[in-house]
Design a protein around this motif. Sequence first.
Motif, PDB file in Angstrom:
ATOM      1  N   MET A   1     -38.050 -15.921 -33.100  1.00 12.83           N
ATOM      2  CA  MET A   1     -37.789 -15.786 -31.674  1.00 12.83           C
ATOM      3  C   MET A   1     -36.725 -16.786 -31.273  1.00 12.83           C
ATOM      4  N   PRO A   2     -35.591 -16.323 -30.701  1.00 10.15           N
ATOM      5  CA  PRO A   2     -34.544 -17.261 -30.303  1.00 10.15           C
ATOM      6  C   PRO A   2     -35.054 -18.212 -29.238  1.00 10.15           C
ATOM      7  N   PRO A   3     -34.755 -19.485 -29.335  1.00 12.85           N
ATOM      8  CA  PRO A   3     -35.240 -20.432 -28.333  1.00 12.85           C
ATOM      9  C   PRO A   3     -34.422 -20.364 -27.058  1.00 12.85           C
ATOM     10  N   ALA A   4     -35.099 -20.439 -25.931  1.00 17.20           N
ATOM     11  CA  ALA A   4     -34.394 -20.504 -24.652  1.00 17.20           C
ATOM     12  C   ALA A   4     -34.182 -21.970 -24.332  1.00 17.20           C
ATOM     13  N   ARG A   5     -33.053 -22.523 -24.714  1.00 17.35           N
ATOM     14  CA  ARG A   5     -32.831 -23.958 -24.586  1.00 17.35           C
ATOM     15  C   ARG A   5     -32.469 -24.370 -23.181  1.00 17.35           C
ATOM     16  N   LYS A   6     -31.970 -23.442 -22.412  1.00 22.78           N
ATOM     17  CA  LYS A   6     -31.662 -23.783 -21.041  1.00 22.78           C
ATOM     18  C   LYS A   6     -31.774 -22.533 -20.186  1.00 22.78           C
ATOM     19  N   ARG A   7     -31.995 -22.752 -18.935  1.00 28.12           N
ATOM     20  CA  ARG A   7     -32.078 -21.649 -17.993  1.00 28.12           C
ATOM     21  C   ARG A   7     -30.671 -21.335 -17.507  1.00 28.12           C
ATOM     22  N   LEU A   8     -30.276 -20.106 -17.648  1.00 33.23           N
ATOM     23  CA  LEU A   8     -28.902 -19.736 -17.359  1.00 33.23           C
ATOM     24  C   LEU A   8     -28.634 -19.538 -15.874  1.00 33.23           C
ATOM     25  N   ARG A   9     -29.673 -19.268 -15.109  1.00 38.35           N
ATOM     26  CA  ARG A   9     -29.472 -19.057 -13.669  1.00 38.35           C
ATOM     27  C   ARG A   9     -30.784 -19.365 -12.960  1.00 38.35           C
ATOM     28  N   SER A  10     -30.701 -19.550 -11.673  1.00 40.50           N
ATOM     29  CA  SER A  10     -31.902 -19.779 -10.880  1.00 40.50           C
ATOM     30  C   SER A  10     -32.183 -18.534 -10.045  1.00 40.50           C
ATOM     31  N   TYR A  11     -33.429 -18.419  -9.626  1.00 40.66           N
ATOM     32  CA  TYR A  11     -33.865 -17.282  -8.817  1.00 40.66           C
ATOM     33  C   TYR A  11     -34.511 -17.807  -7.540  1.00 40.66           C
ATOM     34  N   ASP A  12     -34.194 -17.176  -6.431  1.00 37.33           N
ATOM     35  CA  ASP A  12     -34.796 -17.546  -5.158  1.00 37.33           C
ATOM     36  C   ASP A  12     -36.249 -17.066  -5.154  1.00 37.33           C
ATOM     37  N   HIS A  13     -37.181 -18.006  -5.100  1.00 41.08           N
ATOM     38  CA  HIS A  13     -38.598 -17.664  -5.260  1.00 41.08           C
ATOM     39  C   HIS A  13     -39.070 -16.693  -4.183  1.00 41.08           C
ATOM     40  N   ASP A  14     -38.724 -16.952  -2.946  1.00 37.92           N
ATOM     41  CA  ASP A  14     -39.184 -16.073  -1.863  1.00 37.92           C
ATOM     42  C   ASP A  14     -38.661 -14.656  -2.044  1.00 37.92           C
ATOM     43  N   LYS A  15     -37.422 -14.537  -2.505  1.00 39.31           N
ATOM     44  CA  LYS A  15     -36.865 -13.204  -2.730  1.00 39.31           C
ATOM     45  C   LYS A  15     -37.553 -12.493  -3.894  1.00 39.31           C
ATOM     46  N   VAL A  16     -37.901 -13.255  -4.923  1.00 43.06           N
ATOM     47  CA  VAL A  16     -38.598 -12.648  -6.063  1.00 43.06           C
ATOM     48  C   VAL A  16     -39.994 -12.192  -5.646  1.00 43.06           C
ATOM     49  N   VAL A  17     -40.695 -13.018  -4.877  1.00 44.53           N
ATOM     50  CA  VAL A  17     -42.014 -12.621  -4.375  1.00 44.53           C
ATOM     51  C   VAL A  17     -41.903 -11.324  -3.572  1.00 44.53           C
ATOM     52  N   ALA A  18     -40.928 -11.280  -2.679  1.00 43.15           N
ATOM     53  CA  ALA A  18     -40.735 -10.074  -1.867  1.00 43.15           C
ATOM     54  C   ALA A  18     -40.380  -8.880  -2.739  1.00 43.15           C
ATOM     55  N   ALA A  19     -39.603  -9.113  -3.788  1.00 42.58           N
ATOM     56  CA  ALA A  19     -39.187  -8.019  -4.668  1.00 42.58           C
ATOM     57  C   ALA A  19     -40.370  -7.443  -5.430  1.00 42.58           C
ATOM     58  N   VAL A  20     -41.234  -8.315  -5.942  1.00 44.29           N
ATOM     59  CA  VAL A  20     -42.412  -7.841  -6.670  1.00 44.29           C
ATOM     60  C   VAL A  20     -43.298  -7.010  -5.752  1.00 44.29           C
ATOM     61  N   ARG A  21     -43.541  -7.515  -4.565  1.00 43.91           N
ATOM     62  CA  ARG A  21     -44.393  -6.788  -3.621  1.00 43.91           C
ATOM     63  C   ARG A  21     -43.753  -5.463  -3.210  1.00 43.91           C
ATOM     64  N   ALA A  22     -42.432  -5.472  -2.996  1.00 37.77           N
ATOM     65  CA  ALA A  22     -41.756  -4.248  -2.563  1.00 37.77           C
ATOM     66  C   ALA A  22     -41.768  -3.183  -3.656  1.00 37.77           C
ATOM     67  N   GLN A  23     -41.452  -3.585  -4.898  1.00 35.84           N
ATOM     68  CA  GLN A  23     -41.421  -2.589  -5.963  1.00 35.84           C
ATOM     69  C   GLN A  23     -42.823  -2.058  -6.266  1.00 35.84           C
ATOM     70  N   PHE A  24     -43.817  -2.932  -6.205  1.00 35.85           N
ATOM     71  CA  PHE A  24     -45.192  -2.467  -6.358  1.00 35.85           C
ATOM     72  C   PHE A  24     -45.514  -1.435  -5.274  1.00 35.85           C
ATOM     73  N   GLY A  25     -45.067  -1.693  -4.066  1.00 37.03           N
ATOM     74  CA  GLY A  25     -45.299  -0.742  -2.985  1.00 37.03           C
ATOM     75  C   GLY A  25     -44.631   0.594  -3.226  1.00 37.03           C
ATOM     76  N   HIS A  26     -43.422   0.584  -3.756  1.00 33.32           N
ATOM     77  CA  HIS A  26     -42.739   1.844  -4.061  1.00 33.32           C
ATOM     78  C   HIS A  26     -43.507   2.650  -5.110  1.00 33.32           C
ATOM     79  N   VAL A  27     -43.976   1.960  -6.139  1.00 33.30           N
ATOM     80  CA  VAL A  27     -44.732   2.658  -7.182  1.00 33.30           C
ATOM     81  C   VAL A  27     -46.051   3.164  -6.623  1.00 33.30           C
ATOM     82  N   ARG A  28     -46.723   2.349  -5.861  1.00 33.35           N
ATOM     83  CA  ARG A  28     -48.003   2.771  -5.281  1.00 33.35           C
ATOM     84  C   ARG A  28     -47.837   4.032  -4.438  1.00 33.35           C
ATOM     85  N   ALA A  29     -46.783   4.073  -3.620  1.00 30.09           N
ATOM     86  CA  ALA A  29     -46.543   5.253  -2.794  1.00 30.09           C
ATOM     87  C   ALA A  29     -46.322   6.491  -3.657  1.00 30.09           C
ATOM     88  N   ALA A  30     -45.623   6.331  -4.777  1.00 32.48           N
ATOM     89  CA  ALA A  30     -45.386   7.463  -5.674  1.00 32.48           C
ATOM     90  C   ALA A  30     -46.673   7.903  -6.359  1.00 32.48           C
TER      91      ALA A  30
END
Length: 263
Positions: A1-30
């Motif tokens: 397994m290649p080692p992840a020696r550094k994080r290449l980018r950062s993610y906005d936590h609030d946006k990721v939380v919203a994204a998970v909830r939103a995509q779950f909602g789209h799937v649930r509706a389907a």
Amino acid sequence: MPPARKRLRSYDHDKVVAAVRAQFGHVRAAVETLTPEQFALPTRLGDWTVRELSAHIAMVASLVVGYLERPEPETVDLALLDWPFATVTAQAKVDEDTRAFAAGSEIGDLFARTGRDLDAVLPGAPPARIVPMRFGGMRLGDFLVTRTVEMVVHTDDLADATGLEIPYDRQALAACTRLLADAIAVKAPGGSTEVRIPPYAVVQCVEGPRHTRGTPPNVVETDPLTWIRLATGRTTWADELAAATVRASGERADLGPLLPILG
């Protein structure tokens, strides 16, 4: 397994939380529109039917809740960019867990319960909190980025199996694309080839001469969903080249031997 020696980018936590909830909602509706006949349809995931696939989507979202209910580990064992390479080791256990999760419950009930739980625990959950996920301790913020991959990849699987047009949350699609793009740069480090996945990601990979200005000599370009399908083995490099959904130029632009990335 290649080692992840550094994080290449950062993610906005609030946006990721919203994204998970939103995509779950789209799937649930389907999923709520599916008939018993549609739940019995085959999928491109081995012998899983749409029922197992739907249960798996609910399960991978519910893991957030389950992990937050457990005691916090003392150490981080897994970086975000280690995760794509670890998934292949868990295929049999994931299948077993999915079938157990689905047993004895209606799919609609699984989604309703998981949705309520996500709404209860995710707002305000600190990204630095360590969760005891399958491969060891991982920061919640990183684990949620992996949930965007699970949500987006399996939304595409569900659409493929049922013919439904299921929306993609823009932030979920972006995070999924970026993580899988960064993963190929970990798997094949270098600067000779530029992989472009507009509008979300550009990474350099593959050993060889590094370009410093102008158009690089080796370029790969494709759209987000095609990249995600390539990175997860849903399609092949040769097929997408033939379909002109991938454009590749230069002697180091053949990524076929490096794909898929995710197990």
